[in-house]
Design an enzyme around this catalytic site. Structure first.
Site, mmCIF file in Angstrom:
data_model
loop_
_atom_site.group_PDB
_atom_site.id
_atom_site.type_symbol
_atom_site.label_atom_id
_atom_site.label_comp_id
_atom_site.label_asym_id
_atom_site.label_seq_id
_atom_site.Cartn_x
_atom_site.Cartn_y
_atom_site.Cartn_z
ATOM 1 N N ASP A 5 1.214 -1.011 0.146
ATOM 2 C CA ASP A 5 -0.170 -0.011 -0.110
ATOM 3 C C ASP A 5 0.774 1.396 0.437
ATOM 4 O OD1 ASP A 5 -3.415 0.527 1.281
ATOM 5 O OD2 ASP A 5 -1.604 2.164 1.129
ATOM 6 N N GLY B 233 -4.809 5.099 2.721
ATOM 7 C CA GLY B 233 -4.527 3.643 3.469
ATOM 8 C C GLY B 233 -4.484 4.531 4.663
ATOM 9 N N PHE C 205 -6.367 -4.646 -4.277
ATOM 10 C CA PHE C 205 -7.845 -3.697 -3.796
ATOM 11 C C PHE C 205 -7.210 -1.985 -4.426
ATOM 12 C CE2 PHE C 205 -7.860 -7.641 -1.086
ATOM 13 C CZ PHE C 205 -9.653 -7.028 -1.001
ATOM 14 N N TYR D 247 -14.452 6.882 -12.465
ATOM 15 C CA TYR D 247 -14.306 5.580 -11.507
ATOM 16 C C TYR D 247 -14.439 4.386 -11.896
ATOM 17 C CZ TYR D 247 -15.310 2.561 -7.720
ATOM 18 O OH TYR D 247 -14.717 1.441 -7.020
ATOM 19 N N LYS E 264 -12.980 0.903 -13.342
ATOM 20 C CA LYS E 264 -12.899 -0.039 -13.471
ATOM 21 C C LYS E 264 -13.143 -1.223 -14.395
ATOM 22 C CE LYS E 264 -11.638 -0.251 -8.645
ATOM 23 N NZ LYS E 264 -11.295 -0.494 -8.047
ATOM 24 N N PHE F 249 -21.506 -3.557 -4.812
ATOM 25 C CA PHE F 249 -22.268 -3.171 -4.346
ATOM 26 C C PHE F 249 -22.157 -1.522 -3.185
ATOM 27 C CE2 PHE F 249 -25.627 -3.173 -7.546
ATOM 28 C CZ PHE F 249 -24.607 -4.454 -8.614
ATOM 29 N N HIS G 124 -20.470 9.144 1.469
ATOM 30 C CA HIS G 124 -20.747 7.805 1.580
ATOM 31 C C HIS G 124 -21.764 7.397 2.867
ATOM 32 C CE1 HIS G 124 -17.243 5.780 -0.690
ATOM 33 N NE2 HIS G 124 -18.832 5.472 -1.284
ATOM 34 N N LEU G 125 -22.970 7.272 3.399
ATOM 35 C CA LEU G 125 -24.020 7.319 3.669
ATOM 36 C C LEU G 125 -24.052 7.024 5.327
ATOM 37 C CD1 LEU G 125 -26.861 8.429 3.374
ATOM 38 C CD2 LEU G 125 -28.339 6.429 2.964
HETATM 39 N N1 UDP Z 1 -26.338 9.723 0.366
HETATM 40 C C1 UDP Z 1 -27.752 11.019 0.725
HETATM 41 N N2 UDP Z 1 -26.634 12.151 1.330
HETATM 42 C C2 UDP Z 1 -25.257 11.793 1.723
HETATM 43 C C3 UDP Z 1 -24.847 10.473 1.205
HETATM 44 C C4 UDP Z 1 -25.066 9.749 0.621
HETATM 45 O O1 UDP Z 1 -28.668 11.448 0.579
HETATM 46 O O2 UDP Z 1 -24.884 12.484 2.377
HETATM 47 C C5 UDP Z 1 -27.625 8.948 -0.640
HETATM 48 C C6 UDP Z 1 -27.228 8.605 -1.637
HETATM 49 O O3 UDP Z 1 -27.418 9.921 -3.044
HETATM 50 C C7 UDP Z 1 -27.098 7.181 -2.419
HETATM 51 C C8 UDP Z 1 -26.953 7.060 -1.277
HETATM 52 O O4 UDP Z 1 -27.379 7.293 -0.406
HETATM 53 O O5 UDP Z 1 -28.421 7.552 -2.871
HETATM 54 C C9 UDP Z 1 -25.777 6.029 -0.999
HETATM 55 O O6 UDP Z 1 -24.947 6.933 -1.566
HETATM 56 P P1 UDP Z 1 -23.339 6.866 -1.476
HETATM 57 O O7 UDP Z 1 -22.599 7.854 -1.255
HETATM 58 O O8 UDP Z 1 -23.575 5.792 -0.043
HETATM 59 O O9 UDP Z 1 -23.011 5.379 -2.195
HETATM 60 P P2 UDP Z 1 -23.701 4.923 -3.301
HETATM 61 O O10 UDP Z 1 -24.409 4.981 -3.563
HETATM 62 O O11 UDP Z 1 -22.893 6.717 -3.971
HETATM 63 O O12 UDP Z 1 -22.321 4.283 -3.871
#
Ligand code: UDP
Length: 320
Positions: free
Chosen positions: A31, A36, A70, A138, A142, A166, A184-185
């Site tokens: 890495d 990381g 990875f 991106y 891939k 996913f 990420h959410l």
């Molecule tokens: N999302 C959201 N608010 C945030 C981050 C993400 O509403 O602050 C939503 C985003 O629009 C998607 C879902 O959460 O519908 C998952 O997003 P993430 O970025 O985690 O993963 P992705 O599906 O884009 O790979």
């Protein structure tokens, strides 16, 4: 097996390296620590800090049974703004890795691919033979790598597997997600619960979905690691197996926020914000091929399990 894990100091790479060590494999993590963390390399693994295309060749000359690859850039927005980083870090450096594997006769490769290769889906759940039309560099990088790998399997007998993730979630003990820039959410929502962020923005509540927010297929990083171990065992010379990895059901953004409220006991203020460019309404995997051919069955599919593990990981890292 003696295995090289590139990007083994990152989120998915470190969890996989930990699982491989626990399963008794001899693991070398390579890495460059660009994203990381050295302390994410599991005990029992040898750590080499270095740039992939320079360091892989000399390492592989030692003789390895396989590579789990990875190491990559993985931010969609950044890939749109600075595509050169994705063609170089992802495509060019993976080409060098494949050449080094060919030179040194490394027989197996398990590659970390992504659902982003499919782009906006025509049908859900998405099977592996769905059209691949990535909507950002991106995903395109891939997909280019997947195509390269197929050609090496055909021409040089490489035993290869691409796993198309996913939405990866959860943590494995002290191995989890900690990005400098978090997009990420689940980690964002947990930052609100932890008090390091005021509220979460919900990117649109007028999508064509049951509650108006986007549906995603969340998969526990431990289930993902199980698939990598199976892929290593099942990889066949001259064949490139491609498998989607998801739980096969979608959770909405609001369901994720609600699960985080339940797990953390925090109210988690949320506000509706404009849609984010490039977001499809629904992304759900058809993972039937991984079940049939690899014998893979995800078991940590409850949202509360994934959020709970991510929350424990995040809390362990908070300053006391
Ligand atoms: N999302 C959201 N608010 C945030 C981050 C993400 O509403 O602050 C939503 C985003 O629009 C998607 C879902 O959460 O519908 C998952 O997003 P993430 O970025 O985690 O993963 P992705 O599906 O884009 O790979």
């Amino acid at each position: 097996m003696k295995l090289l894990v590139t990007g083994g100091a990152g989120y998915v790479g470190s969890v996989n390296a930990a699982h491989l060590v626990e399963a008794g494999h001899e693991v070398v993590v390579l890495d460059d620590l660009s994203t990381g963390h050295a302390d994410a390399v599991p005990e029992g693994a040898r750590f080499v800090e270095g740039e992939l295309s320079e360091a892989a060749g000399p390492l592989l000359a030692e003789g390895f049974d396989g590579v789990l690859h990875f190491a990559a850039r993985s931010l969609v927005g950044e890939s749109v703004e600075k595509p050169e980083l994705y063609w170089d870090n992802n495509v060019v450096r993976t080409f060098r890795l494949l050449e080094a594997m060919r030179e040194h006769g490394t027989p197996r490769l398990v590659f970390s691919s992504t659902a982003a290769v499919y782009g906006e889906p025509e049908q859900v759940p998405i099977p592996e033979d769905a059209p691949t039309r990535p909507t950002n560099p991106y995903g395109a990088s891939k997909l280019a790598i997947d195509t390269m790998i197929t050609s090496y399997a055909t021409a040089y007998g490489l035993a290869a597997v691409s796993l198309r993730y996913f939405n990866v979630a959860g943590a494995h003990g002290r191995f989890g997600e900690r990005h400098a820039v978090e997009t990420h959410l689940i980690p964002i929502v947990l930052q609100v619960a932890a008090g390091t962020r005021e509220s979460v923005a919900i990117y649109g509540d007028d999508w064509d979905t049951p509650d108006g927010t986007c549906l995603r297929d969340y998969i526990h990083v431990d289930d993902l690691a199980d698939a990598h171990l199976l892929a290593l065992q099942k990889a066949e010379p001259g064949r490139h197996g491609i498998y989607n990895l998801g739980s096969g059901r979608g959770f909405s953004v609001l369901e994720v926020v609600e699960a985080c409220r339940t797990v953390t006991g925090h109210p988690i203020p949320a506000r509706v914000a404009p849609r984010r460019a490039g977001d499809p309404a629904v992304l759900i995997a058809s993972s039937g091929r991984a079940t049939t051919e690899l014998g893979w069955n995800p078991t940590r599919t409850a949202l509360e399990t994934m959020v709970g593990d991510a929350w424990r990981f995040a809390q362990d890292r908070l300053p006391v």
